[in-house]
Scaffold this active site. Structure first.
Site, PDB file in Angstrom:
ATOM      1  N   ASP B  93      33.601  35.955  -4.335  1.00  0.00           N
ATOM      2  CA  ASP B  93      34.371  36.129  -3.105  1.00  0.00           C
ATOM      3  C   ASP B  93      35.370  34.985  -3.017  1.00  0.00           C
ATOM      4  O   ASP B  93      35.323  34.028  -3.787  1.00  0.00           O
ATOM      5  CB  ASP B  93      33.460  36.236  -1.891  1.00  0.00           C
ATOM      6  CG  ASP B  93      32.613  34.995  -1.711  1.00  0.00           C
ATOM      7  OD1 ASP B  93      32.946  33.965  -2.314  1.00  0.00           O
ATOM      8  OD2 ASP B  93      31.624  35.070  -0.974  1.00  0.00           O
ATOM      9  N   ASP B 268      27.517  44.215  -1.085  1.00  0.00           N
ATOM     10  CA  ASP B 268      26.747  43.003  -1.333  1.00  0.00           C
ATOM     11  C   ASP B 268      26.105  42.618  -0.031  1.00  0.00           C
ATOM     12  O   ASP B 268      26.647  42.913   1.046  1.00  0.00           O
ATOM     13  CB  ASP B 268      27.654  41.855  -1.792  1.00  0.00           C
ATOM     14  CG  ASP B 268      28.357  41.194  -0.616  1.00  0.00           C
ATOM     15  OD1 ASP B 268      27.873  40.152  -0.142  1.00  0.00           O
ATOM     16  OD2 ASP B 268      29.386  41.741  -0.151  1.00  0.00           O
ATOM     17  N   CYS B 306       6.149  52.168  -5.069  1.00  0.00           N
ATOM     18  CA  CYS B 306       7.086  51.252  -5.740  1.00  0.00           C
ATOM     19  C   CYS B 306       6.578  50.863  -7.130  1.00  0.00           C
ATOM     20  O   CYS B 306       5.388  50.634  -7.327  1.00  0.00           O
ATOM     21  CB  CYS B 306       7.282  50.006  -4.888  1.00  0.00           C
ATOM     22  SG  CYS B 306       8.381  48.785  -5.624  1.00  0.00           S
ATOM     23  N   CYS B 308       7.771  48.198  -8.887  1.00  0.00           N
ATOM     24  CA  CYS B 308       8.164  46.826  -9.253  1.00  0.00           C
ATOM     25  C   CYS B 308       6.959  46.017  -9.722  1.00  0.00           C
ATOM     26  O   CYS B 308       5.813  46.388  -9.472  1.00  0.00           O
ATOM     27  CB  CYS B 308       8.869  46.136  -8.085  1.00  0.00           C
ATOM     28  SG  CYS B 308       7.771  45.375  -6.869  1.00  0.00           S
ATOM     29  N   CYS B 311       4.503  45.128  -6.872  1.00  0.00           N
ATOM     30  CA  CYS B 311       3.657  46.224  -6.384  1.00  0.00           C
ATOM     31  C   CYS B 311       2.687  46.723  -7.454  1.00  0.00           C
ATOM     32  O   CYS B 311       1.612  47.227  -7.135  1.00  0.00           O
ATOM     33  CB  CYS B 311       4.523  47.370  -5.864  1.00  0.00           C
ATOM     34  SG  CYS B 311       5.311  46.955  -4.286  1.00  0.00           S
ATOM     35  N   HIS B 337      10.349  42.265  -5.271  1.00  0.00           N
ATOM     36  CA  HIS B 337      10.133  43.552  -4.606  1.00  0.00           C
ATOM     37  C   HIS B 337      11.364  44.028  -3.832  1.00  0.00           C
ATOM     38  O   HIS B 337      11.832  45.152  -4.007  1.00  0.00           O
ATOM     39  CB  HIS B 337       8.937  43.512  -3.661  1.00  0.00           C
ATOM     40  CG  HIS B 337       8.856  44.761  -2.839  1.00  0.00           C
ATOM     41  ND1 HIS B 337       8.379  45.955  -3.342  1.00  0.00           N
ATOM     42  CD2 HIS B 337       9.294  45.045  -1.583  1.00  0.00           C
ATOM     43  CE1 HIS B 337       8.487  46.897  -2.433  1.00  0.00           C
ATOM     44  NE2 HIS B 337       9.045  46.372  -1.353  1.00  0.00           N
TER      45      HIS B 337
END
Lengths: 376, 376
Positions: B93, B268, B306, B308, B311, B337
């Site tokens: 940015d 974002d 989930c 991930c 998890c 997560h």
């Protein structure tokens, strides 16, 4: 009677040996370094990272777990392994060290220890039997007996009293442990500081109880190094060869290799992990204080000779930047490196013993450790 | 003239589309979520973890990097990609948002911005040309123009002045960028708040400059959601179809899917990562405040649906324990997560657009997001 530990190689030039410890959660190759995971995690790392670094066993802290989340909660979750989702061996210390160093209002009597929680002041009474029971309930692979030690420096009189208490407590711990039907194992802790007679008395009394392993407590508290090594040499001469020996809480590499040479098998220390978070990194050329301005544009890896994720991917300049910015990732990458450094040294130690080159490795590690700051 | 971006699928029921952005460091599939790595790292994670979660581009912060380690240092290290060892695309940015929100003593004039470093008070002058130059030197894939926006709520008069400055600065940014021979790309930022005429004026002025991408600045600051979406719908109607559109800094899932439906491609937000560190976790059944006592003995994973690492391996009880103990690993596991949750939603969004089921997914995501607390 105890087939859990066996030695595999013995160094012809020293008392160093390699061995295998069998536990309900797998085998540990020794000499072994146990990363400290006091609250159930190696600070900053995932278990996946710890495993991929090659840790075969981790150390958790009974005192901290007893206070929070509590033994009932851990048991309700199916024990420590299930609670923290770590599938490999776990050793828990007895909590003694934390009781004496963290708790206010400690009162020691023949019966056991009374102390106040350092969190909320709640009075807690722990007898040696309680300490066995809580570790059995948590399902750890290796339990440690409750011991007693005086702060250093101490008189021979107080050291003698510590040995008396520790011996009596060890006997009661063993008796209580025998009531449990479990594949876990209980290790005894010897005291007596660097007093040869007291240490002898402590170790011999423990050996009468035939523990599955023997630890050295009350060392590394400031006593001269020569006296420390004399104590280990003397003690290991007394201890049975077919039981693991554990030097508690000591982790300077130069001390570790001396202790290995004297026949010690297990080590734990917060040194690599705590130093990592403080920005002190161990390398094959000495220590690096990563916050140093001179690394601001240093594009080299921390350690050219290191194969860890951090060294394979990142520059000193970036590591310094993360440290200076107080980024969590700084602790993560630094811990990966320092822990790799330690676990790799232990791999090298084991390999050198098995290939008759331990003495050479020992010299090189001691000479490197003598470099307080990195040489270039 | 600009072949860096092309759309691949268009949703027949909305303005949603998928696309591909080509950059010197690889291709980004859109709609894309850019994890925020302000100082050069997604807080708490290693790049390996960020990559394995599926991030294709990350956002770094010019303002922070400008202050420390400084553009010279980054350039000396070979640019941002080399400095932080991230091989994939980077968007920086312009720093405008941080200047206006973090810096004391901001003075805005036609020439540019003068402000004091929030670190040491040093006076810094940044003209739009400087902002282009510093991003070019850092070697980022996508550069953002310096923009200006007033704090919300604002009068039409101040919003008008922001558009005037932002337009003039965008023109100068483009002119300066044209002097560089680079495969990097520069995106313009429109201002004008939720004022239809002002936003129109801002966007049309930018389009005259033919930027490689167009961002919405000055939104998500407290204005009514209906006005926000009207602004996006109107703006996207003006913008060329073959350029990426980026809604800066907004990340609530319910807003993201509405914006995607209106034709926005890039997002974002610090929401998933910051919330993770604060113990607020996003699940397919609503939010979980992991510190809640009711999770102390909850053996279930955070989100049964989930996939991930967190998890697949850990219980809510353990995650709560780590959070309560203030363990760094708590931030790590929670961030894994939450970031997986976000990046997975974007994967699902792209897939649904390509399989004509975006509308269904949108409804389900909005309905789930409406659950402020987890439903059981």
């Amino acid at each position: 009677m105890n087939a859990a530990f066996r030695t595999t190689f013995e160094d012809p030039l020293s008392a160093a040996r390699t061995g295998l410890l069998e536990t309900p959660h797998g085998t540990v190759e020794t000499p072994a370094f146990m990363p400290v995971a006091s609250q159930g995690t190696v600070k900053g790392l995932t278990h996946a990272q710890v495993e991929s670094l090659g840790a075969q066993i981790i150390l958790l802290n009974s005192y901290h777990l007893l206070l929070r989340p509590g033994v009932e909660a851990v048991a309700a979750m199916g024990g420590l392994h299930a609670f923290i989702s770590w599938p490999k061996p776990i050793l828990t210390d007895s909590g003694g060290f934390q009781i004496y160093s963290l708790s206010p209002l400690v009162r020691v009597g023949d019966e056991g220890v009374q102390f106040a929680s350092h969190l909320d002041g709640a009075r807690i009474v722990l007898r040696p039997e309680d300490v066995v029971d809580l570790q059995v309930r948590m399902g750890t692979d290796v339990l440690m007996c409750l011991d007693h030690f005086p702060p250093y420096p101490y008189t021979e009189e107080t050291a003698k009293e510590s040995v008396r208490l520790t011996t009596a407590w060890a006997r009661r711990s063993k008796a209580r442990f025998a009531e449990h039907d479990t594949r876990q194992q209980l290790w005894g802790i010897s005291q007596g500081g660097i007093h040869r007679d007291l240490r002898t008395r402590s170790i011999e009394a423990l050996m009468e109880q035939d523990f599955s392993g023997y630890a050295y407590g009350g060392l590394g508290l400031g006593e001269p190094k020569t006296r420390l090594f004399e104590t280990l040499e003397h003690g290991n001469g007394l201890l049975p060869r077919d039981r693991p020996r554990y030097l508690m809480g000591m982790g300077y590499v130069e001390d570790v290799v001396e202790a290995v040479a004297l026949g010690v098998d297990f080590f734990d220390c917060v040194l690599p992990t705590r130093n990592a978070r403080n920005g002190t990194l161990f390398t094959s050329r000495g220590r690096v204080a990563i916050k140093n301005q001179k690394y601001a544009r240093d594009g080299r890896p921390l350690d050219e000779a290191c194969a860890c994720y951090t060294c394979r991917n990142f520059s000193r300049a970036y590591l310094r930047h993360l440290y200076e910015r107080d980024e969590i990732t700084s602790s993560v990458l630094n811990t990966i490196h320092n822990l790799h450094y330690y676990l790799d040294i232990f791999r090298k130690i084991r390999h050198s013993i098995q290939s008759n080159s331990f003495n050479l490795l020992k010299k090189s590690l001691i000479s490197n450790a003598a470099q307080k700051e990195e040489t270039t």
